[in-house]
Write an enzyme that holds these catalytic residues in place. Sequence first.
Site, short mmCIF file in Angstrom:
data_model
loop_
_atom_site.label_atom_id
_atom_site.label_comp_id
_atom_site.label_asym_id
_atom_site.label_seq_id
_atom_site.Cartn_x
_atom_site.Cartn_y
_atom_site.Cartn_z
CD GLU A 1 -2.23 -7.34 3.22
OE1 GLU A 1 -1.89 -6.21 2.79
OE2 GLU A 1 -2.78 -7.49 4.31
N GLY B 1 0.62 -4.95 1.03
CA GLY B 1 -0.56 -5.04 0.16
C GLY B 1 -0.28 -5.77 -1.14
CD GLU C 1 1.60 -5.32 6.04
OE1 GLU C 1 2.41 -6.23 6.34
OE2 GLU C 1 0.92 -5.35 5.01
CB ALA D 1 -0.88 -0.02 1.23
N1 DAK Z 1 4.56 3.16 -0.97
C1 DAK Z 1 4.95 4.30 -1.60
N2 DAK Z 1 6.06 4.42 -2.32
C2 DAK Z 1 6.85 3.34 -2.41
C3 DAK Z 1 6.53 2.12 -1.78
C4 DAK Z 1 5.31 2.05 -1.03
N3 DAK Z 1 4.88 0.91 -0.45
N4 DAK Z 1 7.51 1.23 -2.05
C5 DAK Z 1 8.41 1.88 -2.81
N5 DAK Z 1 8.02 3.15 -3.03
C6 DAK Z 1 8.72 4.18 -3.80
C7 DAK Z 1 9.93 4.71 -3.03
O1 DAK Z 1 9.51 5.71 -2.12
C8 DAK Z 1 10.74 5.29 -4.18
O2 DAK Z 1 10.20 6.54 -4.56
P1 DAK Z 1 11.16 7.80 -4.91
O3 DAK Z 1 11.98 8.01 -3.70
O4 DAK Z 1 11.99 7.34 -6.08
O5 DAK Z 1 10.21 8.91 -5.22
C9 DAK Z 1 10.48 4.32 -5.31
O6 DAK Z 1 9.28 3.64 -4.97
C10 DAK Z 1 11.59 3.29 -5.46
O7 DAK Z 1 11.77 2.70 -4.19
P2 DAK Z 1 13.21 2.54 -3.51
O8 DAK Z 1 14.13 3.66 -3.93
O9 DAK Z 1 13.01 2.34 -2.06
O10 DAK Z 1 13.73 1.21 -4.20
P3 DAK Z 1 14.72 0.13 -3.59
O11 DAK Z 1 15.02 -0.83 -4.71
O12 DAK Z 1 15.86 0.78 -2.87
O13 DAK Z 1 13.87 -0.65 -2.48
C11 DAK Z 1 11.89 -1.77 -1.64
C12 DAK Z 1 12.72 -1.41 -2.89
C13 DAK Z 1 10.58 -2.44 -2.13
C14 DAK Z 1 12.66 -2.78 -0.77
C15 DAK Z 1 11.60 -0.49 -0.81
O14 DAK Z 1 11.05 0.48 -1.71
C16 DAK Z 1 10.61 -0.73 0.26
O15 DAK Z 1 10.94 -1.24 1.32
N6 DAK Z 1 9.38 -0.25 0.04
C17 DAK Z 1 8.33 -0.34 1.04
C18 DAK Z 1 7.83 -1.76 1.13
C19 DAK Z 1 6.77 -1.91 2.21
O16 DAK Z 1 7.06 -1.71 3.40
N7 DAK Z 1 5.61 -2.24 1.75
C20 DAK Z 1 4.48 -2.49 2.67
C21 DAK Z 1 3.73 -1.24 2.80
S1 DAK Z 1 2.59 -1.40 4.14
C22 DAK Z 1 -4.49 -0.99 6.08
C23 DAK Z 1 -4.53 -1.13 4.72
C24 DAK Z 1 -3.44 -1.62 4.06
C25 DAK Z 1 -2.30 -1.92 4.70
C26 DAK Z 1 -2.26 -1.76 6.06
C27 DAK Z 1 -3.32 -1.32 6.73
N8 DAK Z 1 -5.60 -0.49 6.75
C28 DAK Z 1 -5.94 0.87 6.50
C29 DAK Z 1 -6.40 -1.26 7.61
C30 DAK Z 1 -1.15 -2.35 3.94
C31 DAK Z 1 0.08 -1.93 4.30
C32 DAK Z 1 1.22 -2.05 3.44
O17 DAK Z 1 1.19 -2.53 2.34
#
Ligand code: DAK
Length: 263
Positions: free
Chosen positions: A111, A108, A131, A63
């Site tokens: 998921e 997400g 998360e 997400a």
């Molecule tokens: N959201 C927004 N932007 C993201 C992103 C994300 N999840 N993942 C990556 N990006 C963006 C980065 O900010 C970066 O943007 P710029 O800085 O270039 O503008 C671009 O994508 C490239 O990312 P990186 O520079 O970080 O690339 P790397 O190869 O170094 O790293 C990575 C890739 C996937 C390991 C890293 O980007 C990363 O850790 N990303 C976050 C992954 C993550 O934690 N995903 C889970 C998100 S939490 C709920 C509803 C839904 C959810 C929870 C609750 N309720 C409301 C009940 C769901 C939650 C989630 O999904």
Amino acid sequence: MEFVKYEQEGFVGIVTIDRQKALNALNSQVLEELSDTFDAIDLETTRCVILTGAGEKSFVAGADIGEMSTLTKAEGEAFGKKGNDIFLKIEKFPIPVIAAVNGFALGGGCEISMSCDIRICSENAVFGQPEVGLGITPGFGGTQRLARLVSPGMAKQLIYTARNIKADEAYRIGLVNAVYPLEELLPAAKKMAAGIAANAPIAVRNCKKAINDGLQTDIDSAVVIEEKLFGDCFETEDQKAGMANFLEKDKEKKLKVVPFQNK
Ligand code: DAK
């Protein structure tokens, strides 16, 4: 649509999440476009759908953390509902949906792949539910679907530790059915989808419904669900043709390709 593309190849629909600047992360707009895309799929001419991400690095990196970071409790709940509604739509979509996971499938992203019927992935795929490291629980069904797909103990370990796993481990624990070199992933998904599409469409739909609905209940009720959906296949053109071909020993004759009919 800005972030979701749709193509049709024969009986197979291909939905691509294309927001590469954020590694295909799911913001509200992507979720709305996904919902509209699935709503617009013509179920008379489509028998299987592939869901994938654009580019070579990411399926869906979760997400959108930027969008979520400023949400109030009420807004967080509304965002969660938006995601859950589309994920349930995919899970209950009348025809099979194959997730072709081409890279990161985090939060997400993992998921949404789990709301699909079948997951296959590329060698560079990475799965995880990070998360708890962000101070939240999985919000798009992760606590529920991961525990149902792999063992509850394995799901708990992955969710509590927020550890990412690579494709080979995802395969070992049964989260994905197969792993391919990246360039072979989409062709493999298309081949599998075409194989599904070549089978009797009503029977395939009924199998999906029987498996999904049966998993929600006890075995006694589940076999009744199966009986009903089994019976429902009779008197369809595909049932008549499929069995007649067998009895006539006509192995060359394929099932008649007829549009899906609501009997
Ligand atoms: N959201 C927004 N932007 C993201 C992103 C994300 N999840 N993942 C990556 N990006 C963006 C980065 O900010 C970066 O943007 P710029 O800085 O270039 O503008 C671009 O994508 C490239 O990312 P990186 O520079 O970080 O690339 P790397 O190869 O170094 O790293 C990575 C890739 C996937 C390991 C890293 O980007 C990363 O850790 N990303 C976050 C992954 C993550 O934690 N995903 C889970 C998100 S939490 C709920 C509803 C839904 C959810 C929870 C609750 N309720 C409301 C009940 C769901 C939650 C989630 O999904």
